[in-house]
Design an enzyme around this catalytic site. Sequence first.
Site, PDB file in Angstrom:
ATOM      1  N   ASP A 219       0.857  -1.417   0.042  1.00  0.00           N
ATOM      2  CA  ASP A 219       0.052   0.172  -0.002  1.00  0.00           C
ATOM      3  C   ASP A 219       0.851   1.129  -0.069  1.00  0.00           C
ATOM      4  O   ASP A 219       1.387   1.551   0.895  1.00  0.00           O
ATOM      5  CB  ASP A 219      -1.007   0.137   1.183  1.00  0.00           C
ATOM      6  CG  ASP A 219      -1.626   1.198   1.676  1.00  0.00           C
ATOM      7  OD1 ASP A 219      -1.463   2.088   0.621  1.00  0.00           O
ATOM      8  OD2 ASP A 219      -2.409   1.427   2.572  1.00  0.00           O
TER       9      ASP A 219
ATOM     10  N   LYS B 226       3.106  11.570  -3.310  1.00  0.00           N
ATOM     11  CA  LYS B 226       2.212  10.792  -4.213  1.00  0.00           C
ATOM     12  C   LYS B 226       1.134  11.600  -4.989  1.00  0.00           C
ATOM     13  O   LYS B 226       0.850  11.222  -5.939  1.00  0.00           O
ATOM     14  CB  LYS B 226       1.284   9.809  -3.302  1.00  0.00           C
ATOM     15  CG  LYS B 226       0.430   8.599  -4.175  1.00  0.00           C
ATOM     16  CD  LYS B 226      -0.133   7.823  -3.136  1.00  0.00           C
ATOM     17  CE  LYS B 226      -1.312   7.107  -3.529  1.00  0.00           C
ATOM     18  NZ  LYS B 226      -1.800   6.336  -2.767  1.00  0.00           N
TER      19      LYS B 226
ATOM     20  N   GLU C 173      -7.045   0.654  -4.788  1.00  0.00           N
ATOM     21  CA  GLU C 173      -7.151   0.777  -3.290  1.00  0.00           C
ATOM     22  C   GLU C 173      -8.452   0.145  -2.923  1.00  0.00           C
ATOM     23  O   GLU C 173      -8.381  -0.570  -2.050  1.00  0.00           O
ATOM     24  CB  GLU C 173      -6.866   2.069  -2.964  1.00  0.00           C
ATOM     25  CG  GLU C 173      -5.381   2.538  -2.973  1.00  0.00           C
ATOM     26  CD  GLU C 173      -5.001   3.855  -2.764  1.00  0.00           C
ATOM     27  OE1 GLU C 173      -6.020   4.737  -2.508  1.00  0.00           O
ATOM     28  OE2 GLU C 173      -3.900   4.360  -3.023  1.00  0.00           O
TER      29      GLU C 173
ATOM     30  N   ASP D  50     -13.710   5.944   2.643  1.00  0.00           N
ATOM     31  CA  ASP D  50     -12.227   6.003   2.761  1.00  0.00           C
ATOM     32  C   ASP D  50     -11.986   7.417   3.399  1.00  0.00           C
ATOM     33  O   ASP D  50     -11.803   8.311   2.317  1.00  0.00           O
ATOM     34  CB  ASP D  50     -11.375   5.606   1.554  1.00  0.00           C
ATOM     35  CG  ASP D  50      -9.917   5.819   1.781  1.00  0.00           C
ATOM     36  OD1 ASP D  50      -9.436   6.242   2.758  1.00  0.00           O
ATOM     37  OD2 ASP D  50      -9.238   5.627   1.036  1.00  0.00           O
TER      38      ASP D  50
END
Length: 498
Positions: A6, A68, A145, A167
């Site tokens: 992850d 990211k 994800e 999330d």
Amino acid sequence: MIIGIDLGTTNSLVSVYQNGKASLVKNALGSVITPSVVGVDDEGRIIVGQPAKDRLQTHPELTVAVFKRLMGSDQTIRLGSLELKPQELSSFLLRQLKEDVEAELGITVTEAIVTVPAYFNDLQRKMTKLAGRLAVIDVERLLNEPTAAALAYGAHEELETQILVFDLGGGTFDVSILEMFDGIMEVRSSAGDNRLGGEDFSQIIVKDFFAYLVEEHHLAEDTLRSDFLPKILAECERAKTALSTQLEYLLSIEINGQSYQLTYSRDTFEKAAQPLLDRLILPVKQALTDSSIKLSELDQVLLVGGATRMPMISKLVARMFGRLPSREVNPDEVVAMGAGYQAVLKAKDAQINDVVLTDVCPFTLGIEIVNELGGRIISGVFSPIIERNTTIPVSRMERYYTTADQQEYVGIKAYQGESRHTSNNVYLGLLEVPVPKGEAGEQAIDVRFSYDINGLLEVETTVVSTNEKQSIVISNNHDLSEDDIQKSLEKLTAMKIH
Ligand code: AMP
């Protein structure tokens, strides 16, 4: 051995399949969580994870986090004398995680399943794979994800299922609706709020603590902000986490030798956070509408992200869906666990195929503006025009006004990114728009952003009073040639890694 990774915005985790189940692997510091931070130490060596995070405040010019968000952009990040691309920074993380597994388990890692957000576009996915190559790990396939979260909950054992993944991470909120059919997992829709996450909940406590220190103890707000902010932030972060398991927390801080304490209850916190809770509802509705799946048709609601540990979040989700969300797997570990399951399935040649969402804008696009807040002028503020996750092709317009008297030009600077400050986002291009002189706020400019499936962004400005138009087209495709990749490999090989 295949591992599951992850590769997160704030933290990264790695898992392997052992003794019949996927499990997370600890790093050299004994933690399963490795902060996604890269830095350079005093000897000029690359450091990764917690040691780098520890230097974020003290050595900001030698440390970098949240890169990211720059993945797929051509942005160069400076670390002291080094110049690095987002995929090169990610490669350090991947390499670290791989080496941690090899050291901890005494095995050789050959391949990795790496997770990416469902809304990542082609280029962002390519760059993630390239990060693997630069780290000398074979990343043959990526995994969405939300799909990973579903696998961690055993979705691969179902023939048909419909799942909502909720999330809430540190800085962003994502809702995805997945449908499993015939062994293929499809992301039916994806929505969210790019400026809402766990950190906003911490800010609620920060605000209340400030009010207490300033109003009850007459401490100067400016001094508190300039000299004690990191300390206050850390204490409020502790309070937020503690209030997930206890009903009260004693906020406590020492300022100039004097100690200040405030009892803060979960109840106070939840009431003050109500406006944030309200903002969580809209993206859920949006995702349901976009997926054409009814609430009653959902088989499961999964919680992902550390911030969903707050009891007010599971209560809200339970109220919205009329049932309790699944939370048997730790919300901050569920994506890595799912990547581990996919690694197992791959080893058995039975991996789940997931369909990539290609018709959404993978980042927010907007311009830089100047804001006035409480009489203070704040520059470098990001004003979004097209929000991340918007279905493309899309064309949106916003109206802006001049901010100075006798202004002759307005600089329209386009950016992409999810930060409220343009300095943390990726600069795309500039349009210098001449306007008739006048008082501040007199001239209006319409700014239209059109974004298409090929990653082309057209920015068009219209001065409302004169109808004068200007436009530029910005290509977001910074693909790399094999030559560029070889250069990158050579550069990284020459670097010293701690
Ligand atoms: P993630 O990006 O998934 O790691 O989520 C990180 C966010 O979750 C941060 O804002 C953390 O402060 C928050 N968080 C982690 N653990 C807890 C907890 N026990 N209670 C409340 N928030 C938490």
